[in-house]
Write a protein that holds these residues in place. Structure first.
Motif, PDB file in Angstrom:
ATOM      1  N   ARG A   5       0.732  -1.171  -0.084  1.00 49.26           N
ATOM      2  CA  ARG A   5      -0.158   0.123   0.172  1.00 49.26           C
ATOM      3  C   ARG A   5       0.971   1.326   0.180  1.00 49.26           C
ATOM      4  NH1 ARG A   5      -4.880  -2.092  -1.383  1.00 49.26           N
ATOM      5  NH2 ARG A   5      -4.990  -3.936  -0.106  1.00 49.26           N
ATOM      6  N   LEU A   6       0.589   2.304  -0.176  1.00 46.94           N
ATOM      7  CA  LEU A   6       0.842   3.817  -0.353  1.00 46.94           C
ATOM      8  C   LEU A   6       1.612   4.341   0.626  1.00 46.94           C
ATOM      9  CD1 LEU A   6       1.698   5.796  -1.669  1.00 46.94           C
ATOM     10  CD2 LEU A   6      -0.182   7.421  -1.415  1.00 46.94           C
ATOM     11  N   ASN A   7       0.910   4.052   1.649  1.00 43.88           N
ATOM     12  CA  ASN A   7       1.898   4.381   3.439  1.00 43.88           C
ATOM     13  C   ASN A   7       2.487   3.320   3.378  1.00 43.88           C
ATOM     14  OD1 ASN A   7       1.633   6.118   4.917  1.00 43.88           O
ATOM     15  ND2 ASN A   7       0.829   5.260   6.763  1.00 43.88           N
ATOM     16  N   ASP A   8       2.987   1.947   3.644  1.00 39.33           N
ATOM     17  CA  ASP A   8       3.591   0.991   3.929  1.00 39.33           C
ATOM     18  C   ASP A   8       5.197   1.948   3.130  1.00 39.33           C
ATOM     19  OD1 ASP A   8       2.447  -0.324   4.230  1.00 39.33           O
ATOM     20  OD2 ASP A   8       1.950  -1.721   2.355  1.00 39.33           O
ATOM     21  N   LEU A   9       4.850   2.632   2.375  1.00 37.01           N
ATOM     22  CA  LEU A   9       6.535   3.583   1.433  1.00 37.01           C
ATOM     23  C   LEU A   9       6.221   4.846   2.313  1.00 37.01           C
ATOM     24  CD1 LEU A   9       6.304   2.680  -2.394  1.00 37.01           C
ATOM     25  CD2 LEU A   9       7.647   1.334  -0.129  1.00 37.01           C
ATOM     26  N   LEU A  10       5.717   5.325   2.435  1.00 39.39           N
ATOM     27  CA  LEU A  10       5.742   7.317   3.501  1.00 39.39           C
ATOM     28  C   LEU A  10       5.952   7.160   4.315  1.00 39.39           C
ATOM     29  CD1 LEU A  10       3.092   8.905   1.016  1.00 39.39           C
ATOM     30  CD2 LEU A  10       5.357   8.664   0.277  1.00 39.39           C
ATOM     31  N   GLN A  11       5.435   5.762   5.325  1.00 39.26           N
ATOM     32  CA  GLN A  11       5.366   6.108   6.605  1.00 39.26           C
ATOM     33  C   GLN A  11       4.414   7.400   7.028  1.00 39.26           C
ATOM     34  OE1 GLN A  11       7.255   2.800   8.176  1.00 39.26           O
ATOM     35  NE2 GLN A  11       5.987   2.799   6.320  1.00 39.26           N
ATOM     36  N   LEU A  12       3.705   7.521   6.898  1.00 44.31           N
ATOM     37  CA  LEU A  12       2.855   8.486   7.579  1.00 44.31           C
ATOM     38  C   LEU A  12       2.679   8.518   8.605  1.00 44.31           C
ATOM     39  CD1 LEU A  12       1.238  10.321   4.473  1.00 44.31           C
ATOM     40  CD2 LEU A  12       3.141  10.911   5.675  1.00 44.31           C
ATOM     41  N   THR A  13       2.319   9.374  10.080  1.00 39.80           N
ATOM     42  CA  THR A  13       2.104   8.301  11.057  1.00 39.80           C
ATOM     43  C   THR A  13       0.122   8.882  10.772  1.00 39.80           C
ATOM     44  OG1 THR A  13       1.710  10.138  11.902  1.00 39.80           O
ATOM     45  CG2 THR A  13       3.819   9.602  12.210  1.00 39.80           C
ATOM     46  N   ARG A  14      -0.353   7.709  11.629  1.00 41.19           N
ATOM     47  CA  ARG A  14      -2.008   8.324  11.618  1.00 41.19           C
ATOM     48  C   ARG A  14      -2.330   9.885  12.568  1.00 41.19           C
ATOM     49  NH1 ARG A  14      -5.067   6.464   9.081  1.00 41.19           N
ATOM     50  NH2 ARG A  14      -4.392   4.065   9.530  1.00 41.19           N
ATOM     51  N   GLU A  15      -1.293  10.210  12.876  1.00 40.65           N
ATOM     52  CA  GLU A  15      -1.984  12.166  12.842  1.00 40.65           C
ATOM     53  C   GLU A  15      -1.481  12.903  11.737  1.00 40.65           C
ATOM     54  OE1 GLU A  15      -0.861  15.947  13.074  1.00 40.65           O
ATOM     55  OE2 GLU A  15       0.493  14.234  13.241  1.00 40.65           O
ATOM     56  N   GLU A  16      -0.679  12.712  11.455  1.00 43.67           N
ATOM     57  CA  GLU A  16      -0.167  12.693   9.579  1.00 43.67           C
ATOM     58  C   GLU A  16      -0.778  12.411   8.470  1.00 43.67           C
ATOM     59  OE1 GLU A  16       4.697  13.019   9.642  1.00 43.67           O
ATOM     60  OE2 GLU A  16       3.834  11.468   9.318  1.00 43.67           O
ATOM     61  N   ILE A  17      -1.607  11.365   8.670  1.00 41.48           N
ATOM     62  CA  ILE A  17      -2.793  11.438   7.541  1.00 41.48           C
ATOM     63  C   ILE A  17      -3.812  11.738   7.948  1.00 41.48           C
ATOM     64  CG2 ILE A  17      -4.270   9.226   6.863  1.00 41.48           C
ATOM     65  CD1 ILE A  17      -1.868   7.170   7.507  1.00 41.48           C
ATOM     66  N   ASP A  18      -4.393  11.977   9.020  1.00 39.16           N
ATOM     67  CA  ASP A  18      -6.027  12.855   9.420  1.00 39.16           C
ATOM     68  C   ASP A  18      -5.982  13.958   8.346  1.00 39.16           C
ATOM     69  OD1 ASP A  18      -6.679  10.736  10.522  1.00 39.16           O
ATOM     70  OD2 ASP A  18      -6.386  11.076  12.765  1.00 39.16           O
ATOM     71  N   ARG A  19      -4.081  15.012   8.486  1.00 38.20           N
ATOM     72  CA  ARG A  19      -4.533  15.832   7.786  1.00 38.20           C
ATOM     73  C   ARG A  19      -3.426  16.259   6.858  1.00 38.20           C
ATOM     74  NH1 ARG A  19       1.160  17.903   9.284  1.00 38.20           N
ATOM     75  NH2 ARG A  19       2.028  17.050  10.877  1.00 38.20           N
ATOM     76  N   THR A  20      -3.861  14.880   5.769  1.00 37.40           N
ATOM     77  CA  THR A  20      -3.490  14.721   4.294  1.00 37.40           C
ATOM     78  C   THR A  20      -4.677  14.856   3.137  1.00 37.40           C
ATOM     79  OG1 THR A  20      -1.573  13.485   5.291  1.00 37.40           O
ATOM     80  CG2 THR A  20      -2.129  13.656   2.895  1.00 37.40           C
ATOM     81  N   LYS A  21      -4.544  15.966   2.104  1.00 40.63           N
ATOM     82  CA  LYS A  21      -4.960  15.150   1.378  1.00 40.63           C
ATOM     83  C   LYS A  21      -4.838  15.390   0.548  1.00 40.63           C
ATOM     84  CE  LYS A  21      -8.472  18.727   2.997  1.00 40.63           C
ATOM     85  NZ  LYS A  21      -9.326  20.591   3.010  1.00 40.63           N
ATOM     86  N   ILE A  22      -5.417  13.830  -1.158  1.00 46.47           N
ATOM     87  CA  ILE A  22      -5.023  13.489  -1.648  1.00 46.47           C
ATOM     88  C   ILE A  22      -5.286  14.429  -3.061  1.00 46.47           C
ATOM     89  CG2 ILE A  22      -4.247  11.835  -3.095  1.00 46.47           C
ATOM     90  CD1 ILE A  22      -4.595  10.218  -1.057  1.00 46.47           C
ATOM     91  N   ARG A  23      -4.807  14.685  -3.711  1.00 49.78           N
ATOM     92  CA  ARG A  23      -5.246  15.370  -5.245  1.00 49.78           C
ATOM     93  C   ARG A  23      -4.869  14.833  -6.781  1.00 49.78           C
ATOM     94  NH1 ARG A  23      -5.649  22.314  -5.985  1.00 49.78           N
ATOM     95  NH2 ARG A  23      -7.022  22.198  -6.609  1.00 49.78           N
ATOM     96  N   PHE A  24      -6.009  14.124  -7.488  1.00 45.87           N
ATOM     97  CA  PHE A  24      -5.906  13.760  -8.612  1.00 45.87           C
ATOM     98  C   PHE A  24      -6.105  14.900  -9.836  1.00 45.87           C
ATOM     99  CE2 PHE A  24      -7.421  10.623  -5.654  1.00 45.87           C
ATOM    100  CZ  PHE A  24      -7.063   9.372  -5.792  1.00 45.87           C
ATOM    101  N   MET A  25      -5.057  15.430 -10.101  1.00 46.37           N
ATOM    102  CA  MET A  25      -5.051  16.551 -10.439  1.00 46.37           C
ATOM    103  C   MET A  25      -5.339  15.554 -12.725  1.00 46.37           C
ATOM    104  SD  MET A  25      -2.044  17.922  -9.273  1.00 46.37           S
ATOM    105  CE  MET A  25      -0.653  17.261  -9.169  1.00 46.37           C
ATOM    106  N   VAL A  26      -6.220  15.619 -13.170  1.00 48.41           N
ATOM    107  CA  VAL A  26      -6.508  15.879 -14.552  1.00 48.41           C
ATOM    108  C   VAL A  26      -6.593  17.096 -15.448  1.00 48.41           C
ATOM    109  CG1 VAL A  26      -8.023  13.848 -14.092  1.00 48.41           C
ATOM    110  CG2 VAL A  26      -8.662  15.680 -13.840  1.00 48.41           C
TER     111      VAL A  26
END
Length: 284
Positions: A5-26
């Motif tokens: 999974r993506l976070n297996d590589l990024l290793q964001l903490t749960r607190e960081e994930i809670d304030r993360t947004k993902i943008r799909f740019m087309v």
């Protein structure tokens, strides 16, 4: 094989994930926005991540402290990660926030698979991050510009783009394993040429011939020479005219079990539909 999974590589903490947004740019022609084209130019890649990714339009999605991850679609459900940044200053609506990289390790290298079934281009990471499956991490010498095959429905490239892309094993393999109907467009005059590929090397074999000489010197179809008008064009204006003005597009593809007669019939249908005999370069 265990899914990565993506976070297996990024290793964001749960607190960081809670304030993360993902943008799909087309790409959007309405606002002259094409991140895929910009991604091909290394000088524009920082703009994608530090401006486009964190741009606040009608909503303030990217406020102080928000982490943003950007993706662009490379084909179907496959997305290339552009980068991951942290907002350090919200500059208001209709402005990009000020951001800095968390890491540049995976910029324009990490490919994930994700089926996007929402019109919303900005998603909360906590709701979808576990659904982003890592497919590949490209070597540093592999770039979006000349390596990734976008899918048969999305092939429409200039002569010079095609020549470069035919250096890629991914493009060569994809084109070799499909028969098809293709369209050649003269962007200077608007004239069209419809052709078919059903030989051993599929579309690849036909397009390699066009890249080499601008037309096929040996093709015969039903006792006629369909490349007559293209030959005359090259003889009159030179191969440089083809290189400057021709665009190559796939209209339909077929697997090896489809009879050649059916493909030829479809080619004739496209010639009639596009009127490429009357107004274009088709001579038969």
């Amino acid at each position: 094989m265990e899914i990565i999974r993506l976070n297996d590589l990024l290793q964001l903490t749960r607190e960081e994930i809670d304030r993360t947004k993902i943008r799909f740019m087309v790409p959007s022609s309405g606002i002259d926005f094409n991140p895929n084209a910009d991604a091909e130019d290394p000088s524009k890649q920082d703009k994608i991540n530090l401006t486009d990714l964190v741009y606040n339009n009608e909503k303030k999605n990217f406020t102080d402290g928000v982490i943003a991850i950007g993706f662009i679609r490379i084909r179907d459900d496959y997305w290339l990660m552009t980068g991951i940044v942290k907002v350090i200053k919200d500059n208001g609506l209709a402005q990009p926030a000020t951001a800095e990289y968390l890491t540049k390790k995976y910029n324009f290298r990490l490919v994930v698979r994700y089926h996007k079934n929402s019109q919303n281009g900005i998603r909360l990471a906590k709701g979808i991050i576990d659904d982003l499956e890592v497919i590949e991490v490209w070597n540093s010498d592999k770039t979006l510009n000349d390596k990734t095959f976008p899918g048969y429905k999305n092939v429409s490239v200039s002569y010079r783009e095609l020549k470069k892309k035919l250096e890629s094993s991914e493009w060569r393999t994809a084109l070799r394993c499909r028969k098809g109907i293709y369209l050649i467009t003269d962007k200077n005059t608007g004239k069209l040429y419809v052709g078919s590929a059903y030989g051993a090397n599929g579309i690849l074999g036909r397009w390699e011939t066009y890249i080499k000489s601008g037309y096929d010197k040996n093709e015969v179809e039903n006792g006629e020479y369909p490349n007559k008008n293209l030959r005359e064009l090259v003889n009159e204006k030179g191969l440089s005219y083809i290189q400057d003005n021709f665009q190559y597009t796939i209209l339909e593809t077929f697997t090896d079990d489809v009879p050649d007669e059916y493909i030829i019939a479809r080619e004739s249908w496209w010639k009639e539909a596009l009127q490429s005999r009357k107004f274009g370069y088709n001579a038969n």
